[in-house]
Design a protein around this motif. Structure first.
Motif, PDB file in Angstrom:
ATOM      1  N   MET A   1      22.426  18.089 -32.464  1.00 20.95           N
ATOM      2  CA  MET A   1      20.976  17.668 -33.077  1.00 20.95           C
ATOM      3  C   MET A   1      19.879  18.644 -32.249  1.00 20.95           C
ATOM      4  O   MET A   1      19.871  18.287 -30.978  1.00 20.95           O
ATOM      5  CB  MET A   1      20.710  16.008 -33.059  1.00 20.95           C
ATOM      6  N   TYR A   2      19.272  19.425 -33.163  1.00 16.35           N
ATOM      7  CA  TYR A   2      18.100  20.231 -32.527  1.00 16.35           C
ATOM      8  C   TYR A   2      16.884  19.391 -32.883  1.00 16.35           C
ATOM      9  O   TYR A   2      16.620  19.011 -34.018  1.00 16.35           O
ATOM     10  CB  TYR A   2      18.101  21.565 -33.041  1.00 16.35           C
ATOM     11  N   LEU A   3      16.017  19.043 -31.851  1.00 12.57           N
ATOM     12  CA  LEU A   3      14.735  18.420 -32.139  1.00 12.57           C
ATOM     13  C   LEU A   3      13.679  19.053 -31.630  1.00 12.57           C
ATOM     14  O   LEU A   3      13.634  20.175 -30.939  1.00 12.57           O
ATOM     15  CB  LEU A   3      14.961  16.896 -31.185  1.00 12.57           C
ATOM     16  N   GLY A   4      12.547  18.570 -32.064  1.00 10.21           N
ATOM     17  CA  GLY A   4      11.336  19.002 -31.644  1.00 10.21           C
ATOM     18  C   GLY A   4      10.977  20.441 -32.088  1.00 10.21           C
ATOM     19  O   GLY A   4      10.313  21.224 -31.251  1.00 10.21           O
ATOM     20  N   ALA A   5      11.310  20.893 -33.388  1.00 10.48           N
ATOM     21  CA  ALA A   5      11.405  22.356 -33.409  1.00 10.48           C
ATOM     22  C   ALA A   5      10.261  22.499 -34.778  1.00 10.48           C
ATOM     23  O   ALA A   5       9.739  21.530 -35.438  1.00 10.48           O
ATOM     24  CB  ALA A   5      12.835  22.621 -34.156  1.00 10.48           C
ATOM     25  N   ALA A   6       9.810  23.672 -34.911  1.00 11.42           N
ATOM     26  CA  ALA A   6       9.138  24.184 -36.051  1.00 11.42           C
ATOM     27  C   ALA A   6      10.226  24.793 -36.992  1.00 11.42           C
ATOM     28  O   ALA A   6      10.983  25.720 -36.337  1.00 11.42           O
ATOM     29  CB  ALA A   6       8.131  25.172 -35.713  1.00 11.42           C
ATOM     30  N   ILE A   7      10.671  24.321 -38.110  1.00 11.64           N
ATOM     31  CA  ILE A   7      11.698  24.891 -38.910  1.00 11.64           C
ATOM     32  C   ILE A   7      11.246  25.502 -40.145  1.00 11.64           C
ATOM     33  O   ILE A   7      10.665  25.069 -40.873  1.00 11.64           O
ATOM     34  CB  ILE A   7      12.782  23.606 -39.283  1.00 11.64           C
ATOM     35  N   TYR A   8      11.699  26.968 -40.297  1.00 12.03           N
ATOM     36  CA  TYR A   8      11.363  27.382 -41.403  1.00 12.03           C
ATOM     37  C   TYR A   8      12.291  27.203 -42.433  1.00 12.03           C
ATOM     38  O   TYR A   8      13.419  27.618 -42.651  1.00 12.03           O
ATOM     39  CB  TYR A   8      11.516  29.147 -41.028  1.00 12.03           C
TER      40      TYR A   8
END
Length: 545
Positions: A1-8
């Motif tokens: 799980m990748y957290l704390g992102a700005a996701i495009y």
């Protein structure tokens, strides 16, 4: 799980977390929702505000040449013959006895005095060893005297270089293309392990710059059959740990049977027959084929193929179920290749031709009529934005070669995009360095304002469109959404914006309330790649996350 992102992610603009399982994105949502899913069986990575975006696709590279250039003498910084010779002398002193000196990247068009060193001067500077220095466009090179002789190239009457030292009468320096190919065949011969090492170096460098896929443009005159065979061997052994490679082989065929045999030879790994199947040469070497003569030299360049040859190749590829692709730079070359496609359409039918999704590489000298012809034929334009950045404008190389008016008509990215011609971006590495955000910025900063692209359009052309251009069958490739391949790059935190340069047309809102996915503010410089992931496998990690 990748957290704390700005996701495009256009379909989920509020997402800040994504879950990867078995090479796929199986969930996207907010951090709050993500933390309710976490358990001992899920590894979590807090990216602390970093951008997660689809990884880049480079639509035109030469892997062995790129790796060799990264390992060899880099000459892009030299500003004259004296500095070049000093660099040669320094590099030669560090080489083992008898080893040849290989270099890349000189460009006399940027020098105050474009006079090139002679073969004798090169040999003296290199202490008698063989020297081959490829020009930045890799369409010509500088060579030492003994190497010329071993390649069977006779010096001119003055003894100052090969008979073709002026490069097809161009005054640009270096060898004519036929002599250049003979020298390359002689000096660049390498065993399979060496070729695989250079290819691995190139692919790892691409991964470190946020690329998960590349289109390799192999051809007999570029790298040879042994080189492509070595690349296939490398992919057989290490494919899962490297960016995906979509190979093209630039060999001309006349029949469907010839095309099918080439495809069988490489186990159907080939995406197409072409790529650097050259209709002409380059502006830098005065070998791009033009309708009107060069402004700074006699002649109109070199046309290597006829429209009939193009048509036969396209028909053969279409019937064999593979792409055709051609290198076409000058306006006369573009005219020729489009005439060939139109002849092919008459023979196989326009519908069948369009279904094959053929492509043109570089396609710099195309006008409005040519763009309409490309659209009608269903062709993709594989272009290199940094060509305009480095050589465009009223006082660049193109203006020197063609005059300002013709130069400013080159590389019409905005017109191609507005007309609906699919664009895919590449570097042509090692011709230009692999810097994908610089390519996006070059589209935004085109020397002609009407030809500029918004950052979003350029980014899509350098990511998702790259998969479309190679015929990747997975429609979700190059996107971040549930069910898509877990293929992305993570970029260091930076200010994110929706950038539309002045004069560029946009089909989306830049208002923050529209929740249009945002990209780094490239006016502040390109962000650093922290991690590159392909199908869930980490290809590169900067050791920060």
């Amino acid at each position: 799980m990748y957290l704390g992102a700005a996701i495009y992610a256009a379909e989920d603009p509020f997402a800040t977390a994504l879950l990867v399982e078995d090479g796929q994105i199986v969930w996207m949502g907010t951090d709050t929702a993500a933390r309710t899913l976490l358990g001992e069986h899920i590894q979590s990575v807090d990216v602390r505000g970093a951008l997660i975006a689809p990884a880049f696709v480079d639509s035109h590279v030469h892997l062995t040449e790129m790796g060799r250039a990264l390992e060899g003498l880099e000459l892009g910084h030299v500003t004259g013959a004296g500095q070049l010779l000093a660099a040669v002398a320094l590099a030669a002193a560090a080489l083992p006895q008898g080893a040849p000196l290989l270099g890349h990247g000189w460009d006399e068009s940027t020098w105050d005095d474009p006079t090139l060193p002679t073969p004798q001067e090169l040999e003296r500077a290199a202490q008698g060893r063989d020297v081959y220095l490829a020009r930045r466009d890799v369409h010509t090179g500088l060579v030492s005297t003994a190497l010329l002789a071993r390649a069977g190239i006779v010096p001119d009457a003055a003894g100052e270089g090969p008979d073709a030292a002026a490069g097809s009468g161009a005054g640009a320096g270096g060898l004519r293309e036929a002599d250049h190919a003979a020298v390359r065949d002689l000096i660049l011969t390498a065993d399979v392990p060496s070729r695989m090492r250079w290819q691995r170096i190139a692919l790892r460098s691409l991964a470190a710059s946020g690329h998960a896929a590349v289109a390799e443009m192999a051809a007999p005159h570029v790298s040879g059959l042994k080189d492509l065979t070595a690349l296939v061997s490398l992919l057989d052994e290490e494919e899962a740990s490297l960016p995906a490679v979509y190979p093209y082989w630039g060999e001309l065929v006349e029949t469907e049977e010839e095309a099918a045999e080439l495809l069988r030879r490489f186990g159907r790994r080939l995406c197409g027959l072409g790529g650097d199947l050259s209709v002409d040469g380059s502006f830098g070497s005065h070998t791009a084929a033009l309708r009107q003569p060069y402004a700074d030299a006699e002649g109109t360049g070199e046309l290597h193929l006829s429209a009939e040859q193009v048509a036969a190749h396209v028909v053969a590829c279409t019937r064999a179920g593979t792409q055709a692709a051609f290198h076409a730079i000058g306006d006369a070359a573009v005219d020729t290749v489009l005439a060939g496609f139109e002849l092919a359409a008459e023979r196989v039918g326009e519908r069948e031709l369009r279904r094959a999704h053929h492509r043109l590489e570089h396609v710099e000298g195309i006008d409005a009529q040519g763009i309409e012809r490309m659209l009608a034929l269903g062709l993709t334009a594989s272009v290199q934005p940094r060509f305009d950045e480095l050589w465009g404008g009223e006082d660049g190389l193109y203006a020197t070669r063609l005059g300002p008016e013709r130069a400013l008509a080159l590389n019409p990215f905005g017109s191609l995009s507005a007309a609906g011609v699919p664009l895919a971006l590449g570097s042509d590495a090692p011709v230009t360095p692999v810097r994908p955000w610089s390519a996006v910025k070059a589209c935004m900063d085109h020397h002609v304002p009407s030809q500029r692209l918004p950052a979003r359009a350029a980014f899509l052309a350098h990511s998702r469109a790259g998969y479309r251009a190679v015929g990747e069958p997975n429609p979700l490739a190059g996107t971040l959404r549930w069910g898509a391949p877990a293929t992305f790059a993570i970029w260091e935190p930076s200010e994110l914006v929706v950038a539309t340069p002045e004069g560029a047309a946009a089909s989306f809102s830049s208002d923050a309330r529209a929740r249009t996915p945002m990209l780094p503010d490239l006016e502040s410089g390109a962000p650093r790649c922290l991690r590159t992931v392909r199908d869930g496998v980490v290809l590169f990690d900067a050791g920060v996350l």
